[in-house]
Each structure stands twice: as C-alpha cells, then as structure tokens.
Enzyme design. Structure first.
Site, mmCIF file in Angstrom:
data_model
loop_
_atom_site.group_PDB
_atom_site.id
_atom_site.type_symbol
_atom_site.label_atom_id
_atom_site.label_comp_id
_atom_site.label_asym_id
_atom_site.label_seq_id
_atom_site.Cartn_x
_atom_site.Cartn_y
_atom_site.Cartn_z
ATOM 1 N N ASN A 168 27.024 20.625 63.234
ATOM 2 C CA ASN A 168 26.838 19.614 62.182
ATOM 3 C C ASN A 168 26.363 20.265 60.881
ATOM 4 O OD1 ASN A 168 27.361 16.704 62.996
ATOM 5 N ND2 ASN A 168 26.276 17.498 64.787
ATOM 6 N N HIS A 171 22.535 11.272 65.651
ATOM 7 C CA HIS A 171 22.302 11.064 67.072
ATOM 8 C C HIS A 171 23.633 10.727 67.756
ATOM 9 C CE1 HIS A 171 20.106 10.006 70.683
ATOM 10 N NE2 HIS A 171 20.919 8.980 70.789
ATOM 11 N N ASN A 220 18.750 11.780 60.415
ATOM 12 C CA ASN A 220 19.042 12.419 61.696
ATOM 13 C C ASN A 220 20.422 11.961 62.157
ATOM 14 O OD1 ASN A 220 18.552 13.839 64.200
ATOM 15 N ND2 ASN A 220 18.174 11.841 65.158
ATOM 16 N N MET A 248 15.878 19.726 67.974
ATOM 17 C CA MET A 248 15.456 19.127 69.242
ATOM 18 C C MET A 248 13.932 19.106 69.383
ATOM 19 S SD MET A 248 18.405 18.258 70.015
ATOM 20 C CE MET A 248 18.660 17.737 71.710
#
Ligand code: GAR
Length: 195
Positions: free
Chosen positions: A14, A110, A108, A91
């Site tokens: 990402n 997810h 964030n 994490m």
C-alpha cells in the site's frame, strides 16, 4: 503538496501505491517520511530505493512500553513536518496519546468492509461467515480499533471456492486503488474546509 508520513510494519505494498500516486505532478500529497516499527520490514527498502526519507523506530526493544515508542514516533513525525499520517499495514494498536496527537489527521487502511470484521484474519473470517461481498476500508483513526469514521470503501465479490489467500489478493488490488484515491479526496476536502 501536503507532506504526509506512511507508517508500515512489513511488505509495504500500500505504501508503494501511495509512492506511485505521489509521484504524479497533480497528486496533492508528497511523502515526507516512511517510518517502520520493524527493522526487517521489506517495505523500508522499497522506500529507500525510491529515494524517500525513512526511519526505523523499533517497537520490540521497548516491549510493553507503548507510550515510550509512540513518543519517539511522534517526535519523528513532527520533525519531518508531516500534516497527515497514513497507516499502511502498521501492525500496532495505538494508545490515546498518538491517536490524540493526530486526531482527524491519521488514516488507516483495513482489509474488510468495516464495521464488518475489525481486527485480524479478515479474509478467513469473511469466507467462514459465508459473505458474498468483501473488500477494504480507509478510515480515520480513533481510539477504538478499526472504528473511526469511514472515508472510502471498495468491494469485491467472494467466490464459492475462494481461499483466504486468493481473496486477500483480490482485496489488495482494490486497496492499492482505494488508498491513494481516498487520501487525495480527504486532502482536497480538508483544504477546502480550512479556507
Ligand atoms: C493490507 O492488506 C492492509 O489492509 C492490512 O495489512 C496489509 C498490509 O499490506 N492492514 C491491517 O490488517 C491493519 N490491521 P502491505 O504492507 O503490503 O500494504
């Protein structure tokens, strides 16, 4: 361009998608810092190769002292002059200290359609639950894990013979589109509302 930081713990795919987006002249962000809490995060090497400022602040030696680690992370973010923080496979569960310091300015990604499947092993759990749709979410970070306001989502179908691995790969492709697109919209909206 708005200076951002990307926080990673591992592979950093990402992060790579965000690096590619930021390389476009018309994209509203530039990367001021890539930070990892693990020295063995392979993404750090990718960031270095891209010529970006990187920093490793290991969380392990500090053990349970989350606050001590976050204070170092926060200092690095401030020093780099960062406006917005993007967690990308970072994490670590954050304490109210770091969440509060970046309230409304920390995103964030997810790997589920939140509020479904917060936490870990999302693909496996989506298959086990018999979901026919799954996907990913970009949200603002708040004190509740994976609970903040949703900024963007992308969906994929779940096939009857899907494995967690195959489903993860299908979702990940969408993550790489969703994160840069959602961040851009977020930054533009923020700039407008600041006027
Ligand atoms: C991504 O799928 C991301 O959504 C997920 O970890 C992966 C990181 O991959 N994040 C979480 O599970 C957060 N709890 P990447 O390092 O290749 O971007």
């Amino acid at each position: 361009k708005h200076p951002i930081a990307i926080l990673i713990s591992g592979r950093g795919s990402n992060m790579r998608a965000l690096i590619e987006a930021c390389a476009r002249p018309d994209y509203p962000a530039r990367i001021a810092l890539v930070l990892s809490n693990r020295a063995d995060a392979t993404g750090i090497e990718v960031a270095r190769q891209a010529g970006l400022p990187t920093k490793i602040i290991e969380s392990k030696p500090l053990g349970r002292n989350r606050l001590a680690h976050e204070e170092q992370v926060n200092a690095a973010l401030e020093e780099a002059g960062v406006e917005v923080v993007c967690l990308a496979g970072y994490m670590r569960v954050l304490t109210p200290f770091l969440v509060g310091a970046w309230k409304g300015r920390m995103l964030n990604i997810h790997p589920s359609l939140l509020p479904a499947f917060p936490g870990l092993d999302t693909h496996e759990r989506a298959i086990e639950a018999g979901m026919t749709r799954h996907g990913c979410t970009v949200h603002l970070v708040t004190d509740g894990v994976d609970e903040g306001p949703i900024l963007g989502q992308a969906e994929v179908p779940v096939h009857p013979d899907d494995t967690p691995h195959g489903l993860a790969a299908r979702v990940l492709e969408e993550e790489h589109r969703l994160y840069p697109a959602t961040l851009a919209t977020f930054l533009l909206n923020r700039a407008i509302s600041a006027r």
